[in-house]
Enzyme design. Structure first.
Site, PDB file in Angstrom:
ATOM      1  NE  ARG A   1      -3.076   1.408   3.134  1.00 13.91           N
ATOM      2  CZ  ARG A   1      -3.506   2.660   3.289  1.00 13.91           C
ATOM      3  NH1 ARG A   1      -4.155   3.268   2.326  1.00 13.91           N
ATOM      4  NH2 ARG A   1      -3.272   3.303   4.401  1.00 13.91           N
TER       5      ARG A   1
ATOM      6  CE  LYS B   1      10.657   1.737  10.499  1.00 16.67           C
ATOM      7  NZ  LYS B   1      10.223   2.014   9.113  1.00 16.67           N
TER       8      LYS B   1
END
Length: 285
Positions: free
Chosen positions: A130, A222
């Site tokens: 996606r 992250k």
DNA sequence: GGCCAGGACCTTA
DNA sequence: TAAGGTCATGGC
């Protein structure tokens, strides 16, 4: 590097070491390269279309003249870095040895800063197919056509921060980016206005570079770590996502961290990430 | 229909 | 400082 040959529109890397296209492009570091009908990976990097073919021991870079290679792709593919010598600097453990052998064709790309930043903002709490779809739509809608391949498929550049900032937050929401729309917009605005200078992190350590990028809304440790590893080539940058968390639990009893893996922690992370995903039969694309 | 995806942010204690 | 809920979307 003395194994490069230029043949017009083609660059040949003779007996290429540590370079497997499917590992380079499917190890989760970039989202803009796909296999074409010939089974070759192709895509646009830094505004230039390229097709990569593995031919025996050689790597062929199609649509890549000598000046393209020297100006873009030598650096993009990190070709001046000897990956075969790296594992000797890794901590000596079985799983890492296995993973680094399994993924020995991985190279860390030097992607465009803005593209990587924007892409990894989109990546959060999302899955790779996606993510790729959203980025494809983003480029088709707001990028520039740069190349039409022999199937008539048009390949687009990645839109600049200015273009995305002008398009606005609602335009990003229309691309089905969900709650990330405001994050993309904040990043684009800060980069376009100069409030964030994407050249800055080059001169900073991993920790300081991350701190700098985290001034952008929606950029946490992250995402910042992925950007620093995959576009600033900070090999000690250590992105921890859900997979890496699982890996650290499963093989290291939750006791290993960036410090354990050392100055090439980012590479360790990438070998482990790719290995574990393949072990679990997660097919990319 | 609930769970998950290369997470980050906000609230609560 | 740590833990838990929430945020859009789509595939399974």
């Amino acid at each position: 590097m003395n194994n490069i040959f230029f043949e017009g529109n083609l660059t040949r890397i003779k007996s290429a070491k540590n370079f497997l296209p499917e590992q380079v492009f499917d190890c989760g570091q970039c989202f803009r390269f796909d296999k074409n009908e010939r089974g070759n990976y192709c895509g646009v990097a830094r505004g230039k279309f390229i097709e990569i073919e593995k031919s025996g021991d050689d790597i062929l870079l199609h649509n890549c003249k000598e000046n393209d290679f020297n100006g873009i792709f030598r650096d993009f593919f990190d070709l001046d870095f000897d990956y075969s010598a790296i594992p000797s600097d890794f901590p000596n453990d079985e799983i890492l040895k296995k993973a680094s052998e399994f993924g020995s064709g991985i190279r860390i790309l030097h992607q465009d800063n803005w593209e990587a930043l924007c892409s990894f903002i989109i990546s959060q709490n999302n899955n790779i197919p996606r993510i790729k779809g959203i980025i494809r739509n983003l480029c088709e809608r707001y990028g520039e056509p740069v190349f039409t391949d022999d199937c008539g498929k048009i390949h687009y550049s990645f839109p600049s921060a200015e273009i995305i900032a002008d398009a606005g937050e609602s335009a990003m929401a229309e691309l089905r980016t969900g709650f990330r729309a405001k994050y993309i917009y904040d990043a684009a605005s800060k980069v376009a206005s100069g409030k964030i200078d994407l050249n800055e992190p080059y001169a900073l350590s991993y920790a300081d570079g991350a701190k700098y990028l985290m001034e952008i809304k929606g950029v946490g440790l992250k995402v910042a770590s992925c950007v620093l590893l995959f576009s600033y080539r900070k090999y000690d940058s250590f992105p921890v996502d859900v997979w890496v968390k699982r890996i650290l639990q499963k093989y290291y009893d939750g006791k290993a961290d960036a410090e354990y893996f050392g100055r090439y922690a980012g590479l360790c992370q990438q070998y482990l990430f790719y290995f574990e995903r393949c072990e679990n039969n997660v097919f990319l694309n």
